[in-house]
Write a protein that holds these residues in place. Structure first.
Motif, PDB file in Angstrom:
ATOM      1  N   LYS A 131       3.965  -9.828   5.916  1.00 41.17           N
ATOM      2  CA  LYS A 131       2.401  -9.744   5.454  1.00 41.17           C
ATOM      3  C   LYS A 131       2.165  -8.484   4.896  1.00 41.17           C
ATOM      4  CE  LYS A 131       1.184 -13.312   8.745  1.00 41.17           C
ATOM      5  NZ  LYS A 131       0.544 -13.235  10.141  1.00 41.17           N
ATOM      6  N   ASN A 132       2.325  -7.463   5.613  1.00 44.79           N
ATOM      7  CA  ASN A 132       1.713  -6.135   5.149  1.00 44.79           C
ATOM      8  C   ASN A 132       2.940  -5.115   5.122  1.00 44.79           C
ATOM      9  OD1 ASN A 132      -1.109  -7.069   5.630  1.00 44.79           O
ATOM     10  ND2 ASN A 132      -0.187  -7.096   7.679  1.00 44.79           N
ATOM     11  N   LEU A 133       2.699  -4.449   4.091  1.00 47.40           N
ATOM     12  CA  LEU A 133       3.662  -3.193   3.719  1.00 47.40           C
ATOM     13  C   LEU A 133       3.093  -1.987   3.576  1.00 47.40           C
ATOM     14  CD1 LEU A 133       6.606  -2.673   3.564  1.00 47.40           C
ATOM     15  CD2 LEU A 133       6.748  -3.601   1.266  1.00 47.40           C
ATOM     16  N   HIS A 134       3.270  -0.991   4.262  1.00 46.15           N
ATOM     17  CA  HIS A 134       2.826   0.385   4.046  1.00 46.15           C
ATOM     18  C   HIS A 134       3.869   1.412   3.666  1.00 46.15           C
ATOM     19  CE1 HIS A 134      -1.273  -0.706   5.137  1.00 46.15           C
ATOM     20  NE2 HIS A 134      -0.792  -1.449   6.091  1.00 46.15           N
ATOM     21  N   ILE A 135       3.724   1.986   2.507  1.00 43.85           N
ATOM     22  CA  ILE A 135       4.767   3.164   2.527  1.00 43.85           C
ATOM     23  C   ILE A 135       4.115   4.490   2.224  1.00 43.85           C
ATOM     24  CG2 ILE A 135       6.238   3.985   0.647  1.00 43.85           C
ATOM     25  CD1 ILE A 135       6.719   1.231  -0.443  1.00 43.85           C
ATOM     26  N   TRP A 136       4.562   5.334   2.967  1.00 40.36           N
ATOM     27  CA  TRP A 136       4.021   6.887   3.018  1.00 40.36           C
ATOM     28  C   TRP A 136       4.755   7.748   2.127  1.00 40.36           C
ATOM     29  CZ3 TRP A 136      -0.528   7.547   5.340  1.00 40.36           C
ATOM     30  CH2 TRP A 136      -1.316   6.447   6.002  1.00 40.36           C
ATOM     31  N   PHE A 137       4.275   8.765   1.589  1.00 37.01           N
ATOM     32  CA  PHE A 137       5.162   9.898   1.308  1.00 37.01           C
ATOM     33  C   PHE A 137       4.164  11.217   1.691  1.00 37.01           C
ATOM     34  CE2 PHE A 137       2.852  11.661  -2.376  1.00 37.01           C
ATOM     35  CZ  PHE A 137       2.163  10.540  -2.825  1.00 37.01           C
ATOM     36  N   THR A 138       4.909  12.247   2.038  1.00 38.51           N
ATOM     37  CA  THR A 138       3.966  13.570   2.506  1.00 38.51           C
ATOM     38  C   THR A 138       4.412  14.437   1.331  1.00 38.51           C
ATOM     39  OG1 THR A 138       5.813  14.506   3.590  1.00 38.51           O
ATOM     40  CG2 THR A 138       4.708  13.164   4.859  1.00 38.51           C
ATOM     41  N   SER A 139       3.512  15.469   1.141  1.00 39.22           N
ATOM     42  CA  SER A 139       3.779  16.776   0.013  1.00 39.22           C
ATOM     43  C   SER A 139       4.493  17.802   0.632  1.00 39.22           C
ATOM     44  CB  SER A 139       2.408  16.837  -0.725  1.00 39.22           C
ATOM     45  OG  SER A 139       1.351  16.534   0.168  1.00 39.22           O
ATOM     46  N   GLU A 170      -6.715   5.059  -1.052  1.00 41.94           N
ATOM     47  CA  GLU A 170      -7.618   6.265  -1.212  1.00 41.94           C
ATOM     48  C   GLU A 170      -7.285   7.010  -0.099  1.00 41.94           C
ATOM     49  OE1 GLU A 170     -10.329   7.114  -3.222  1.00 41.94           O
ATOM     50  OE2 GLU A 170      -9.254   5.275  -4.335  1.00 41.94           O
ATOM     51  N   SER A 171      -7.420   8.503  -0.309  1.00 40.18           N
ATOM     52  CA  SER A 171      -7.112   9.383   0.807  1.00 40.18           C
ATOM     53  C   SER A 171      -8.246   9.085   1.705  1.00 40.18           C
ATOM     54  CB  SER A 171      -6.966  10.787   0.233  1.00 40.18           C
ATOM     55  OG  SER A 171      -5.656  10.741  -0.663  1.00 40.18           O
ATOM     56  N   MET A 214       0.827  -1.082  -0.177  1.00 36.34           N
ATOM     57  CA  MET A 214       0.051   0.116   0.114  1.00 36.34           C
ATOM     58  C   MET A 214       0.840   1.132  -0.119  1.00 36.34           C
ATOM     59  SD  MET A 214      -2.997  -1.349   0.031  1.00 36.34           S
ATOM     60  CE  MET A 214      -4.033   0.016   0.300  1.00 36.34           C
ATOM     61  N   VAL A 215       0.452   2.382  -0.936  1.00 25.99           N
ATOM     62  CA  VAL A 215       1.248   3.217  -1.085  1.00 25.99           C
ATOM     63  C   VAL A 215       0.078   4.479  -0.391  1.00 25.99           C
ATOM     64  CG1 VAL A 215       2.532   5.175  -2.358  1.00 25.99           C
ATOM     65  CG2 VAL A 215       2.552   2.814  -2.742  1.00 25.99           C
ATOM     66  N   HIS A 216       0.538   5.367   0.498  1.00 28.95           N
ATOM     67  CA  HIS A 216      -0.223   6.379   0.999  1.00 28.95           C
ATOM     68  C   HIS A 216       0.447   7.555   1.106  1.00 28.95           C
ATOM     69  CE1 HIS A 216      -2.413   3.164   3.700  1.00 28.95           C
ATOM     70  NE2 HIS A 216      -1.087   2.417   3.491  1.00 28.95           N
ATOM     71  N   ALA A 217      -0.623   8.647   0.937  1.00 30.27           N
ATOM     72  CA  ALA A 217       0.059   9.885   0.794  1.00 30.27           C
ATOM     73  C   ALA A 217      -0.312  10.747   1.950  1.00 30.27           C
ATOM     74  CB  ALA A 217      -0.544  10.658  -0.460  1.00 30.27           C
TER      75      ALA A 217
END
Ligand code: ATP
Ligand code: MG
Length: 725
Positions: free
Chosen positions: A614-622, A651-652, A332-335
Motif C-alpha cells: 500500500k505505502n512506499l516511502h523512499i529516502w535519500f540524504t544529502s 514537503e520537507s 513518496m520520495v523524501h529528502a
C-alpha cells in the motif's frame, strides 16, 4: 455436483490454475513480482496431495529461505484442510542437501554425524593451511581464499576442476594445492562447508547411479521457487534429480517459478540463464505467464514497472492490477540532511502510521542496500522504544558467548571437531599458552587423532610442563564426563552442567564489563531455546542450518533487512532509505563499468519497490558521514527513473528542512531531477561521478560491511536464499 472445484483452486485466475493443474510434465511459470508465483507453487503441492497423486515424502520442494519453507508448509496444511504430515523434502537447497548428505556421508568420505562449518571456522581453517604452506597470510588473506572456494563450489568445481588461471591467482600459484588441502582437512575433521552440502551430493549422484536412481524413484514431483537465482551447482543438482532416464519412469514433473527481473544474486554466482533456457533443458515444457499483480497499488506497480523498463537485458513483461486507484497514495520520495535525520524521520512516519491508521509494526519494513545502514535505525528505534527485528542480520547465534557455548556443545557431540575444541580449550583462561596449544596441535597431526584425544594423551605424558598438563587433564576429564552424560541426561540440563563445570558461566559472572550481564542473559536464552529440540545433536544441526534470524517472531515489530533478504516477502508499508549514488546503485556495480552490474542494482530496486502493498516511502540524504568526515551526496539515478505520475516529492518537514539551502540553495532532489530533464541524466551523473570523493570511501566502507554481512547474516544471505540452509 460431480466435478466440484476444490476450494483451494477456486480463488485462482485461469493462468494460475493452468500452472497448478498441469501436474505432469515440466512447467515454468515466468512472471513478475506479486503475480502469485509462490502461491501457485503452494497450491500445486496442495493439489498434488489432495488428489492423491503423491505422498508428502514424494515431493521435493525448494524454497528461498527456511522461513519461506515453514510458511509454505503451514499454508499447504490450510489449503488441504488438515495438518500435512511431514513434507520432509520441503526446504532450501542446502537444508535438503544436508539431509541427502547425512544419508550417504560415507560416499563422500564423511561420517553421518559430520559438522557443518560456518564462515568463521572456514576462515580459521584456511588461515592455518596458508601458514602451513609457508605463505604470508597478510599477503594472502584467508577470507579472500574462502570466497574463491565458495565461488568454485557455486560452480560445482572441485580442486582438480578449477581453471589453471584461477588456481594460479592465489598463494604464489598454490591455489589448487590449498583447495585440495582444505578438502582433505575437512575430511579429517569430519566436517564440510556450505558449498559441500550441494557439491558432495552432486558427486555422489554422478558416481553412484544406484543412489541417484533411489531419488528418481522417490521424488515424483519437483518444485522450485525463485528459480532465477539458482547458481550452477544448484542447477546441476536439480538436473541430476529431475532428468531421469525416460525408459524407467514417466514424465519429468518439475515446476519452476521465477522472474528474470528479480535476479539479484549474480554477484554470488546465480545464473539467470538457468531460467531462460528452461524449455531447452526440459523440452515440451508448459510455460505459463502471469500478468495480474495482486500485491501492490497501481502507483507502486507503475513506479516499479517504469523503473525496471530501463534495463535492456530482460524479457519484458506487462503487469496490471485491478486495485482501485482513487485513494491510494503515490510513492513518496523524501529528502533528509543525513542518515540520523533519515532514521528520525522514518521513526516519526512509523509512529504516525501506528497512531493514525492502527498499522501493525509487523506490516512495515525498512529495506536497506547495505547492512551498515541498519545501525542508525536500530539506535533510533531503541531510543523510541519501538520494537524491531533484524531479519538476516547479526544474529543471536553469532554472538561471542553463544559461539563459545556452542563450541563446547559441539565437542561433546562430536569429539573430532577440532575447530570448536580450539575455540574453547583456553576459554575461560586455564593457563594454556600458545606453546601448549601448539603441542596439542602437533601431537594431533602426528598421530592423526583429534585434538581432544591428543590433549588427553599429553595430559598423561611428561612431555608437557606441569601446569598446562594439569589444565589439559582437567579439560579431557570434563569432556569425557560430559560425553558420558550425553545419552542419558536431558540435553538442556547437560548444557547447563557443561557451562557451569567448565567455568564458562563463572567467567562472565566475574567479568566487570558492562555487557557481561547481557551475555549471561543470552546464555540463559540459549539453554531455553534448546528446549524446542529433541537432542543436543538436533539442536546443533538447527543452529548450523538456520540462517535467517527470527528475532521476536511473536512480537509486533518493524522489520529491518537488506534488500537481498526481502525477496519473496510483502509488507503493507515499505521504507527504502539511502537512495544515493554510490550507495544505491552501489559503487562497486558502477566501478564495473559494464551494464550488467548496474542492471542488477536496478533489479534490486525493483525487488524493493515491489515488496510494498500500500505505502512506499523512499529516502535519500544529502550528506553521509564517512570515517568521521562529512561528504555530500547525490540522489540515486533510480529516483530519476521513477515516473512522475506515480511519485510525489514530500514537503520537507520542519525537522529535516533546509538541507538544500545549506548546500546549494535548492532541494537536491529537485535540482537533479530538473537538471536532468531532457538531457542525458546518465551522463550528468557520471560527470558528477568523476569526482570520486566520498563515494569511493563509501564504497570501501560498504564493501567491508558487505563482507561482514557476508559472513554473518550474509552467510545468511549468502547462505540465505539458495545459500541459506
Ligand atoms: P514475488 O515475485 O515477489 O515472489 P509472487 O509472484 O511469488 O511474488 P505471491 O507472493 O505468490 O507472488 O503473491 C503475491 C500476493 O498476491 C500474495 O499476498 C498472494 O496471496 C496474493 N495472490 C496471489 N494470487 C492471488 C489470487 N488469485 N487471488 C487473490 N490474491 C492472490
Ligand atoms: Mg514469490
Amino acid at each position: 455436483p460431480q466435478h466440484q472445484v476444490p476450494d483451494y483452486l477456486s480463488g485462482l485466475n485461469p493462468e494460475q490454475r493452468l500452472a497448478v493443474e498441469t501436474t505432469e510434465g515440466p512447467v515454468l511459470v515466468l512472471a513478475g513480482a506479486g503475480t502469485g508465483k509462490t502461491r501457485v507453487l503452494t497450491t500445486r503441492i496442495a493439489h498434488i496431495l489432495a488428489s492423491g497423486r503423491a505422498y508428502p515424502s514424494q515431493i521435493l520442494a525448494v524454497t528461498f529461505t527456511n522461513k519461506a519453507a515453514r510458511e509454505m508448509k503451514q499454508r499447504i496444511g490450510v489449503l488441504v484442510g488438515e495438518a500435512v504430515e511431514g513434507m520432509p523434502w520441503l526446504g532450501t537447497f542446502h537444508s535438503i542437501g544436508v539431509k541427502i548428505l547425512r544419508r550417504h556421508a560415507e560416499l563422500a568420505g564423511l561420517r553421518s554425524d559430520f559438522t557443518i562449518l560456518d564462515t568463521d571456522d572456514v576462515i580459521r581453517l584456511i588461515k592455518q593451511l596458508i601458514q602451513a604452506e609457508g605463505l604470508d597470510d597478510k599477503r594472502w588473506p584467508a577470507r579472500q581464499f574462502a570466497q574463491m572456494i565458495d565461488g568454485w563450489k557455486n560452480k560445482g568445481l572441485g580442486p582438480s576442476e578449477i581453471a589453471e588461471g584461477d588456481a594460479r591467482a592465489f598463494g604464489n600459484g598454490k591455489g589448487r594445492e590449498l583447495y585440495r588441502a582444505y578438502q582433505e582437512r575437512l575430511t579429517t575433521l569430519n566436517a564440510c562447508d556450505f558449498g559441500d552440502l550441494l557439491c558432495h551430493p552432486i558427486r555422489i549422484f554422478r558416481n553412484h547411479p544406484d543412489v541417484l536412481k533411489e531419488y528418481h524413484r522417490r521424488f515424483k514431483y519437483i518444485l522450485v521457487d525463485e528459480y532465477q537465482d539458482t547458481n550452477t551447482a544448484q542447477y546441476m543438482w536439480l538436473r541430476l534429480l529431475a532428468q531421469r532416464p525416460s525408459a524407467d519412469s514417466g514424465p519429468i514433473n518439475i515446476c519452476c517459478v521465477g522472474d528474470d527481473d528479480q535476479s539479484i544474486y549474480g554477484w554470488r554466482g546465480a545464473e539467470v540463464d538457468n531460467i531462460l533456457r528452461f524449455d531447452k533443458d526440459f523440452p515440451g515444457a508448459t510455460v505459463v505467464r502471469l500478468e495480474r499483480n495482486y500485491r501492490s497499488t497501481a502507483h507502486i506497480l507503475g513506479a516499479a514497472s517504469h523503473l525496471i523498463a530501463h534495463n535492456e537485458g530482460r524479457l519484458g513483461k506487462t503487469l496490471f492490477t485491478e486495485k482501485p486507484n482513487a485513494d491510494d497514495s503515490k510513492v513518496m520520495v523524501h529528502a533528509a540532511w543525513d542518515s540520523e535525520e533519515e532514521a528520525r524521520a522514518v521513526g516519526e512516519e512509523i509512529e504516525a502510521a501506528q497512531r493514525n491508521t492502527k498499522h501493525n509494526l509487523n506490516d512495515m519494513a525498512i529495506l536497506v542496500r547495505a547492512s551498515f545502514q541498519m545501525r542508525e535505525f536500530e539506535d533510533r528505534f531503541v531510543t523510541l522504544g519501538l520494537n524491531y527485528r533484524v531479519i538476516g542480520g547479526p544474529r543471536f547465534y553469532e554472538r561471542q558467548e553463544i559461539r563459545d557455548a556452542m563450541a563446547y556443545f559441539r565437542v561433546v557431540a562430536q569429539g573430532a571437531d577440532d575447530l570448536a575444541f580450539e575455540r574453547i580449550v583456553n576459554v575461560p583462561k586455564r593457563g594454556l599458552g600458545e606453546a601448549a596449544i601448539r603441542q596439542v596441535h602437533d601431537t594431533s597431526r602426528a598421530l592423526r587423532i583429534p585434538m581432544l584425544e591428543a590433549a588427553a594423551q599429553l595430559a598423561e605424558s611428561d612431555e608437557m610442563k606441569p601446569k598446562p598438563r594439569a589444565a589439559l587433564r582437567q579439560v579431557a576429564a570434563n569432556f569425557a564426563r560430559w560425553k558420558e552424560l550425553l545419552d542419558n541426561t536431558p540435553h538442556t540440563e547437560l548444557a547447563e552442567i557443561i557451562l557451569d563445570e567448565s567455568g564458562y558461566t563463572a567467567m562472565w559472572k566475574n567479568d566487570k564489563s558492562a555487557d557481561a550481564p547481557t551475555r549471561l542473559e543470552n546464555l540463559k536464552e540459549l539453554i531455553r531455546s534448546m528446549e524446542d529440540y529433541e537432542s543436543l545433536r538436533s539442536f546443533l544441526e538447527h543452529v548450523a542450518l538456520v540462517m535467517d534470524a527470527e528475532q521476536n517472531e511473536d512480537l509486533d515489530a518493524v522489520n529491518i533487512m537488506t534488500l537481498h533478504s526481502a525477496k519473496g516477502l510483502e509488507f503493507d508499508t515499505v521504507f527504502l532509505p539511502g537512495w544515493e549514488e554510490g550507495l544505491f546503485p552501489h559503487q562497486r556495480s558502477l566501478d564495473e563499468g559494464g551494464r550488467s552490474g548496474l542492471e542488477e542494482e536496478r533489479r534490486l530496486a525493483y525487488v524493493g519497490l515491489t515488496r510494498a502493498k500500500k505505502n512506499l516511502h523512499i529516502w535519500f540524504t544529502s550528506n553521509r558521514r564517512i570515517h568521521g568526515l562529512w561528504q555530500s551526496t547525490l540522489p540515486s539515478r533510480f529516483l530519476e527513473e521513477l515516473p512522475e505520475a506515480h511519485v510525489e516529492v514530500a514537503e520537507s518537514g520542519s525537522g529535516y528542512g533546509g538541507y538544500g539551502d545549506r548546500q546549494s540553495g535548492r532541494s537536491p532532489y529537485g535540482a537533479s531531477r530538473f537538471d536532468n530533464v531532457g538531457s542525458s541524466g546518465g551522463s550528468s551523473f557520471s560527470n558528477a561521478y568523476a569526482t570520486p570523493g566520498w563515494q569511493r570511501a563509501q564504497a570501501n566502507r560498504t564493501e567491508a560491511t558487505d563482507r561482514n554481512w557476508g559472513s554473518r547474516s550474509g552467510h545468511s544471505v549468502e547462505r540465505i536464499g539458495y545459500g541459506e540452509v
